[in-house]
Design a protein around this motif. Structure first.
Motif, short mmCIF file in Angstrom:
data_model
loop_
_atom_site.label_atom_id
_atom_site.label_comp_id
_atom_site.label_asym_id
_atom_site.label_seq_id
_atom_site.Cartn_x
_atom_site.Cartn_y
_atom_site.Cartn_z
N SER A 1 22.15 -45.06 38.72
CA SER A 1 22.37 -45.52 40.07
C SER A 1 23.86 -45.51 40.39
CB SER A 1 21.80 -46.93 40.26
OG SER A 1 21.87 -47.32 41.62
N CYS A 2 24.18 -45.76 41.67
CA CYS A 2 25.57 -45.84 42.08
C CYS A 2 25.64 -46.35 43.51
CB CYS A 2 26.27 -44.48 42.00
SG CYS A 2 25.68 -43.27 43.20
N SER A 3 26.80 -46.84 43.89
CA SER A 3 27.17 -46.99 45.29
C SER A 3 28.06 -45.80 45.60
CB SER A 3 27.92 -48.30 45.52
OG SER A 3 29.02 -48.43 44.62
N SER A 4 27.88 -45.21 46.79
CA SER A 4 28.54 -43.93 47.02
C SER A 4 28.91 -43.73 48.49
CB SER A 4 27.62 -42.78 46.59
OG SER A 4 28.15 -41.52 46.94
N THR A 5 30.02 -43.00 48.70
CA THR A 5 30.37 -42.53 50.04
C THR A 5 29.81 -41.13 50.28
OG1 THR A 5 32.49 -41.69 49.22
CG2 THR A 5 32.47 -43.91 50.18
N VAL B 1 27.94 -51.69 50.69
CA VAL B 1 27.06 -51.08 49.69
C VAL B 1 27.43 -51.54 48.29
CG1 VAL B 1 26.23 -48.90 48.71
CG2 VAL B 1 26.73 -49.05 51.16
N ASN B 2 28.73 -51.56 48.02
CA ASN B 2 29.21 -51.94 46.69
C ASN B 2 28.87 -53.39 46.38
OD1 ASN B 2 30.48 -50.85 44.40
ND2 ASN B 2 32.39 -51.89 44.90
N PHE C 1 22.68 -45.59 46.37
CA PHE C 1 22.86 -46.36 47.60
C PHE C 1 24.08 -45.84 48.36
CE2 PHE C 1 20.75 -48.91 44.41
CZ PHE C 1 19.66 -49.44 45.10
N TYR D 1 31.00 -48.68 52.96
CA TYR D 1 30.92 -48.56 51.50
C TYR D 1 31.10 -49.91 50.82
CZ TYR D 1 32.02 -47.60 46.67
OH TYR D 1 32.04 -47.64 45.30
N CYS E 1 25.24 -53.59 45.41
CA CYS E 1 25.00 -53.11 44.04
C CYS E 1 25.46 -54.13 43.00
CB CYS E 1 25.71 -51.77 43.83
SG CYS E 1 24.92 -50.41 44.73
#
Length: 442
Positions: free
Chosen positions: A159-163, A214-215, A184, A211, A218
């Motif tokens: 998984s990740c938080s991403s732009t 989102v972070n 995400f 972002y 997460c």
């Protein structure tokens, strides 16, 4: 190197005391984790923050000893991807034999046409074009590292938080390596990046907000039982993930004939790439693979999300968060985790951190495309635009070797240039119509 026995937890917690399972982990020359702030050491594991001071952890190594020339030969005999540098990375020796996207060894383009436009001496300006990676951004490098750590620690979901770019890189790498993925993103990303992240078949979740929102989400998920067995590449696997950016430094120096560049211009989002490129250069010096000499690192941000640039130009050590408002969405991190370290490195090396507005970003994208045939995404427009600005300000020496990073493909950010990049003319299929349009050459 023999595998290290470490405490490993699949409960993705930053608390080192929470680890339960014990197994052998082979991550090559990686000897442990070290706090960047207080220096405390920890065993290898899925932790990212120091239990004593909450500082960020990074990989510490037992680097190869012996002749630099022998190490060079070993590297040069390796595959044409980042695994040629396996002796310097937190990966097992047999990493090249495992299912992976095998990113890296992208082109270092001698940009003489661009140099003429910018007033740089011929043969001195280069573009490191990382759009040639499997998912067309540098994020393939960092995800490849994170995959190996995920395997070692027994995670089942990536998984990740991403732009945007990272979401696509995780989706593709997970598909290749046989992991489930769930990533995400902010809900309003460029459509090209949304499609590219979704096409690999994993879950793609849009979060209402930017972002940083989102972070934060997460970070909550990683401490919840819902996150059991999840490897967040840029959170609990972040120490390993970040090491992938070092390979940019390794490749640039090798492609320059095992020499340090004099000046590098690097885009700043979280700031991790900037700090890891510096780490990679320092490792090459320590190993005797390049001659030790001064170099300058310059950071590039978009004006609509420029917290590090503002801090640098204000002479501050603290980076104050901003709410992003820029077309360069891949750099739109308003609260960059490595911002203070970017400031330290820029000042230590004699570099700087600068920003450009959206109009300058678009102009720079088109300039690079027109002069070198490289279609950069908006982040590449930021680095080229900042390079131009720094040359005009006298901060970049046009007589020294300068490398500018393009970290992604312009096909992902078509909207940035769509309005000003259209057909020259639409004509009937006849020579008379062609002449009438004034397009015939004399």
């Amino acid at each position: 190197m023999a595998a290290q026995t470490v405490a490993v937890s699949t409960n993705s917690s930053a608390d080192a005391d929470a680890v339960t399972d014990v197994k052998a982990v082979d991550l090559g020359p990686a000897a442990g984790l070290s706090c960047r702030e207080c220096g405390e050491r920890f065993d290898l594991g899925p932790i990212f923050a120091c239990a004593s001071c909450f500082g960020p952890l990074e990989v510490a190594y037992d680097l190869p000893s012996g002749s630099p020339e022998e190490l060079k030969k070993r590297i040069e005999a390796g595959p044409d991807n980042i695994w040629r540098y396996a002796p310097l990375l937190p990966v097992p020796a047999d990493v090249a034999e495992k299912p992976n996207l095998n990113p890296g060894w992208t082109k270092l383009v001698q940009a003489d046409n661009l140099a003429r436009e910018l007033g740089v001496e011929q043969g001195k300006l280069f573009v490191k074009d990382d759009s040639g990676n499997p998912t067309h951004s540098f994020k393939d490098r960092v995800v490849a590292q994170a995959i190996e750590a995920a395997r070692a620690f027994g995670f089942t979901t990536l998984s990740c938080s991403s732009t945007g770019n990272l979401a696509g890189a995780v989706g593709a790498a997970a598909a290749r390596a046989g992991f489930r993925s769930c990533v995400f993103i902010p809900h309003d990303l460029e459509q090209g990046k949304v499609v590219m992240a979704a096409v690999y078949g994993g879950e793609l979740v849009g979060i209402e907000g930017n972002y940083d929102d989102v972070n934060r989400f997460c970070s909550e998920l990683i401490g919840d039982p819902l996150g059991e067995g999840w490897g967040f590449v840029n959170v609990n696997l972040r120490p390993y993930y970040g090491e992938g950016s070092k390979t940019l430094a390794y490749e640039i120096c090798e492609q320059l004939g095992w020499q340090l560049p004099d000046q590098l211009v690097i885009p700043i989002a979280s700031g991790s790439q900037f700090t890891k490129i510096d780490k990679g250069l320092q490792e090459l010096i320590k190993l005797g693979l390049v001659e030790d000499k001064p170099y300058k690192l310059f950071g590039a941000q978009a004006e609509g999300c420029s917290p590090v640039s503002v801090a640098y130009k204000g002479g501050h050590d603290v980076v104050r968060p901003q709410k992003p408002n820029t077309i360069a969405k891949s750099l739109a991190i308003g609260n960059p985790a490595d911002g203070p370290y970017v400031l330290d490195i820029a000042r230590r090396t004699g570099g700087a951190v600068e920003d450009v507005d959206d109009e300058q970003v678009v102009d720079a994208i088109k300039l690079l495309a027109r002069t070198e045939g490289i279609f950069a995404e908006t982040a590449g427009g930021v680095t080229v635009g900042v390079t131009k600005k720094l040359i005009e300000a006298g901060l970049i020496d046009p007589a020294l070797t300068t490398v500018v990073l393009n970290t992604g493909d312009g096909l992902k950010t078509l909207d940035a240039v769509a309005d000003t990049s259209q057909a020259t003319a639409t004509i009937r299929p006849s020579l008379d119509a062609f002449r009438a349009a004034g397009l015939a050459t004399s």
